[in-house]
Write a protein that holds these residues in place. Structure first.
Motif, PDB file in Angstrom:
ATOM      1  N   THR A 177       8.674   3.998  -1.149  1.00  0.00           N
ATOM      2  CA  THR A 177       8.413   2.675  -0.586  1.00  0.00           C
ATOM      3  C   THR A 177       8.994   1.605  -1.488  1.00  0.00           C
ATOM      4  N   PHE A 178       8.843   1.792  -2.799  1.00  0.00           N
ATOM      5  CA  PHE A 178       9.416   0.849  -3.762  1.00  0.00           C
ATOM      6  C   PHE A 178      10.928   0.770  -3.599  1.00  0.00           C
ATOM      7  N   GLN A 213       1.468   1.661  -5.495  1.00  0.00           N
ATOM      8  CA  GLN A 213       2.619   2.088  -4.704  1.00  0.00           C
ATOM      9  C   GLN A 213       3.655   2.788  -5.570  1.00  0.00           C
ATOM     10  N   HIS A 244      -3.131  -1.435   2.927  1.00  0.00           N
ATOM     11  CA  HIS A 244      -2.107  -0.456   2.574  1.00  0.00           C
ATOM     12  C   HIS A 244      -2.748   0.931   2.577  1.00  0.00           C
ATOM     13  N   CYS A 249       2.225   6.248  -6.443  1.00  0.00           N
ATOM     14  CA  CYS A 249       1.952   7.184  -5.350  1.00  0.00           C
ATOM     15  C   CYS A 249       3.033   7.221  -4.280  1.00  0.00           C
ATOM     16  N   GLU A 250       3.782   6.121  -4.112  1.00  0.00           N
ATOM     17  CA  GLU A 250       4.789   6.049  -3.062  1.00  0.00           C
ATOM     18  C   GLU A 250       6.092   5.450  -3.600  1.00  0.00           C
ATOM     19  N   GLU A 295      12.093  -1.297  -0.702  1.00  0.00           N
ATOM     20  CA  GLU A 295      11.797  -2.729  -0.711  1.00  0.00           C
ATOM     21  C   GLU A 295      12.516  -3.501  -1.816  1.00  0.00           C
ATOM     22  N   LEU A 355      -1.735  -3.541  -6.837  1.00  0.00           N
ATOM     23  CA  LEU A 355      -1.347  -2.812  -5.626  1.00  0.00           C
ATOM     24  C   LEU A 355       0.058  -2.241  -5.772  1.00  0.00           C
ATOM     25  N   LYS A 356       0.983  -3.036  -6.319  1.00  0.00           N
ATOM     26  CA  LYS A 356       2.343  -2.535  -6.506  1.00  0.00           C
ATOM     27  C   LYS A 356       2.366  -1.350  -7.468  1.00  0.00           C
ATOM     28  N   MET A 390      -2.400   5.007   1.800  1.00  0.00           N
ATOM     29  CA  MET A 390      -1.673   5.974   0.986  1.00  0.00           C
ATOM     30  C   MET A 390      -2.419   7.295   1.030  1.00  0.00           C
TER      31      MET A 390
END
Length: 479
Positions: free
Chosen positions: A88-89, A81, A301, A84-85, A92, A77-78, A303
């Motif tokens: 967001t990383f 992220q 989640h 694609c995002e 966090e 999942l990470k 996306m």
């Protein structure tokens, strides 16, 4: 014939103008009614627009991440992220910094427990994979005894972090309380269960502060460097001792005798002590991918991903479902209308047993779980993607001489090398799919190491493109 008298209508009576209404009151009433109608019409228009938008947008792509505990679901999942995002990383990093520090402290505590157990075998229970007994005890030298004593304060820091993670109402915080004793290496510590957080709890905010309006959003700004409970200062102060502890040859011997292989456990950072214990440490993407935090429950989640040409975007809903045995019956409600399942099997665990049941081999459990998923009629039209994961650890184990046949008799006399072993296991999973699937399916089975960002990005990009193409075709948006 039925007749209706308007004078008996309660609604008409309620909205009728009041008797003896003055012209000014009438004007004010009409203005209020006009304003209320405008608000009502605006709400109706918004509802109509949302309905039309929903009709224009095709349904989201729903993906489930399934597999036993510690199979690599959260890391996958990470990776999604990160691919694609990336923003967001970035947002966090401060939270994952605390998790990585917690991972390192837990590794140190595992060593301290092993040392205490070696000196006083009856003081602590044996590790689950150990055949070690008191006859095998090694007596630590004076230097190791001193290191153990100086690092004991980390046990209390572990408790503080665990409490902040789990929250004030948690019941799974390990009992790490120290009591005084005359034995130099006995902590009287009962090693607790791994700390887990509920997926619905916003644990990430516990380690961040909000930047002021004049600050840019940067990891350096959201870390509360002045937090008295921040573990960074203590880790930096103990960094030399942690390095000496991990590098001590007797520590490796004691861990080996007790069947403890720290390097193979999730959240292992003892090979990067200098970086993680730096005064103003900020984790890299690679560190975040390797961080370990056990979550309970199901986390969703969302996306929005674009097709390879960037012309059409689709909403992806990815569900990270807990892999503990107690969680598996709760998977079924999520099978409804699912487009794809990414099933992770950690093939490196061929010589390990389940934490929940030490009688069950993890590879055997993974094969059984795969069988139950592919044979489920509710998933007959669902794309199945199998990750044979943690190949790097499996390669290391086989190269060290651990024999696959000792744990999987069906492997027979095949060579004990990774190429032969991975081909054999891929055939095992493929045969289950052919025999148990209610309908023919394409077998997509990459060998993965999901903490390797570069290789995993290629795999996930291919999955994303195929799923998007499949769903666009189902929606008749492409031919």
């Amino acid at each position: 014939m039925f007749s209706f008298d308007d004078s008996e209508d309660p609604i008409a009576a309620a909205i009728a103008p009041p008797e003896n209404e003055s012209p000014q009151e009438r004007q004010l009433r009409i203005l209020k009614e006009h304003t209320a109608k405008q608000v009502s019409d605006g709400i109706d228009e918004e509802i109509t627009r949302e309905r039309q938008q929903a009709k224009r947008e095709s349904k989201p792509v729903k993906i489930l991440l399934l597999g036993q505990s510690e199979s690599g679901k959260s890391t996958t999942l990470k990776n999604f992220q990160l691919m694609c995002e990336p923003k967001t990383f970035r947002a966090e990093r401060a939270s994952w910094r605390a998790i990585i520090q917690f991972n390192m402290i837990r590794s140190v505590c595992v060593i301290l427990d092993a040392l205490a157990r070696d000196l006083n075998p009856t003081d602590l229970p044996p590790s689950p994979h150990s055949s070690w007994s008191s006859r095998d005890s090694l007596h630590p030298d004076a230097d190791l005894l001193a290191l153990h004593a100086r690092l004991l304060p980390l046990l209390q820091i572990e408790d503080v972090l665990a409490q902040r993670l789990a929250g004030p109402d948690a019941h799974n915080v390990p009992d790490s309380a120290l009591t005084s004793t005359h034995l130099p290496m006995t902590t009287r510590r009962r090693p607790g269960k791994e700390v887990a957080v509920n997926s619905t709890v916003a644990w990430k905010s516990a380690f961040m502060r909000k930047p002021t309006g004049h600050e840019s959003f940067d990891t350096q700004n959201v870390v509360d460097w002045d937090d008295p409970d921040d573990p960074g200062a203590a880790l930096h102060a103990h960094s030399d001792d942690i390095r000496r502890l991990w590098g001590h040859p007797m520590v490796r011997q004691i861990l080996a005798r007790q069947g403890i292989r720290l390097q193979e456990q999730p959240g292992f950072f003892l090979d990067e002590i200098e970086a993680v214990t730096a005064p103003r440490y900020v984790p890299t993407d690679d560190h975040i991918l390797r961080a370990r935090l056990k979550t309970l429950g199901v986390s969703e989640h969302r996306m929005r991903l674009a097709d390879p040409n960037g012309s059409i975007t689709r909403q992806f809903h990815i569900f990270d479902v807990g892999g503990q045995r107690s969680m598996r019956p709760k998977w079924v409600p999520y099978f409804d209308d699912v487009d794809a399942i990414i099933f992770l099997s950690p093939i490196s665990a061929f010589d390990q047993v389940l934490v929940e049941d030490h009688r069950v081999n993890r590879l055997a459990d993974s094969l059984e779980l795969w069988t139950s998923i592919v044979s489920n009629k509710l998933l007959e039209d669902t794309n199945m993607i199998l990750f044979l994961n943690k190949v790097d650890i499996m390669q290391s184990k086989l190269a060290s001489g651990i024999q696959l046949v000792d744990y999987c008799p069906a492997y027979g006399r095949r060579p004990n090398d990774f190429d032969s072993a991975s081909r054999f296991l891929k055939k095992q999973f493929s045969a289950i799919l052919k025999q148990s699937s209610p309908a023919p399916r394409i077998f997509y089975c990459p060998l993965t190491n999901v903490i390797d960002t570069k290789s995993t990005t290629y795999v996930l990009a291919g999955i994303k493109a195929n799923l998007m193409h499949f769903n666009l075709k189902e929606s008749y948006l492409i031919m």
